[in-house]
Design a protein around this motif. Structure first.
Motif, PDB file in Angstrom:
ATOM      1  N   PRO A   2       0.806  -1.336   0.139  1.00  0.00           N
ATOM      2  CA  PRO A   2      -0.102  -0.133   0.034  1.00  0.00           C
ATOM      3  C   PRO A   2       0.866   1.217  -0.056  1.00  0.00           C
ATOM      4  CG  PRO A   2       0.070  -0.786   2.224  1.00  0.00           C
ATOM      5  CD  PRO A   2       0.857  -1.684   1.448  1.00  0.00           C
ATOM      6  N   PHE A  82      -1.131   0.736  -7.448  1.00  0.00           N
ATOM      7  CA  PHE A  82      -0.455   0.196  -5.882  1.00  0.00           C
ATOM      8  C   PHE A  82      -1.051  -1.312  -6.242  1.00  0.00           C
ATOM      9  CE2 PHE A  82      -0.634   4.532  -4.294  1.00  0.00           C
ATOM     10  CZ  PHE A  82       0.900   4.826  -4.257  1.00  0.00           C
ATOM     11  N   PHE A  85      -1.437  -5.029  -2.379  1.00  0.00           N
ATOM     12  CA  PHE A  85      -2.099  -4.243  -1.248  1.00  0.00           C
ATOM     13  C   PHE A  85      -2.848  -5.415  -0.241  1.00  0.00           C
ATOM     14  CE2 PHE A  85      -4.917  -3.789  -4.841  1.00  0.00           C
ATOM     15  CZ  PHE A  85      -6.184  -4.130  -4.182  1.00  0.00           C
ATOM     16  N   GLU A 205       5.732   4.571  -0.360  1.00  0.00           N
ATOM     17  CA  GLU A 205       5.098   3.171  -0.135  1.00  0.00           C
ATOM     18  C   GLU A 205       5.834   2.580   1.178  1.00  0.00           C
ATOM     19  OE1 GLU A 205       7.172   1.864  -3.622  1.00  0.00           O
ATOM     20  OE2 GLU A 205       5.585   2.608  -4.957  1.00  0.00           O
TER      21      GLU A 205
END
Length: 206
Positions: A2, A82, A85, A205
């Protein structure tokens, strides 16, 4: 993995728990909105697309206006995906720094380095110039000197360090510690330097 999109505010310094003065960077991170949820069935891989930064409708294409309309949000300026996650996200969800990061953990920051224009070998690669008598030149400071061999190999190898455009590249800095988080102002303080100029977009990140 994430993450969140932010904008670099600038650098400062803070005192840690041991009383040591630590250089740090202040980043306005989020809030970001989930504009697309990609799945393996529809897109072939799993990812979420998040958006950050306001943008006028007149400066947004009709295709992107329709894209943002699906999430029922105003046009945004920066879009980032992204992957890998954890957790479930729905279209239109809001991501904030306190939901993703904690004080004391380490993060990676991605940004675009400052452009320096066309630079010589001394600034670009750290050549010594005449003072260190390297690279073949003897009376011309800051010049590259000899660039190749004689009859063999009769060419210049690829990747030889020469003058050229410097900076303006995607740079990732690993393992910056989160020093402070201010949820009310959407601000996060990380140790060390972050690539890019002030007000440039960065990606944080885990």
């Amino acid at each position: 993995m994430p993450g969140i999109i932010g904008k670099k505010v600038g650098m400062t310094s803070v005192y840690d728990e041991n009383g040591k003065n630590v250089a740090c960077t202040l980043i306005q991170a989020g809030p970001c909105v989930v504009t697309q949820v990609k799945t393996e069935d529809t897109d072939g891989y799993k990812a979420i697309q998040v958006a950050f930064g306001e943008k006028k409708e007149k400066n947004t294409s009709k295709a992107m206006l329709g894209h943002f309309k699906k999430a029922d949000i105003a046009p945004k300026r920066k879009l980032v995906e992204f992957r890998d996650f954890e957790g479930e996200f729905a279209l239109g969800d809001t991501l904030t720094i306190e939901k993703i990061f904690e004080v004391g953990e380490f993060v990676d920051v991605v940004g675009t380095s400052k452009g320096k224009g066309f630079q010589g070998v001394v600034k670009r690669h750290g050549f010594g110039g005449v003072g260190q008598s390297t690279h073949g030149q003897h009376n011309r400071q800051r010049h590259p000197g000899a660039i190749g061999a004689c009859s063999y190999p009769s060419r210049v190898f690829k990747g030889l360090r020469m003058a050229g455009r410097t900076g303006n590249e995607r740079v990732k800095v690993d393992n910056l510690r989160v020093l402070k988080i201010y949820p009310e102002q959407n601000l996060i303080v990380v140790s060390g330097a972050v690539p890019g100029a002030k007000n440039s977009y960065v990606i944080i990140e885990k």
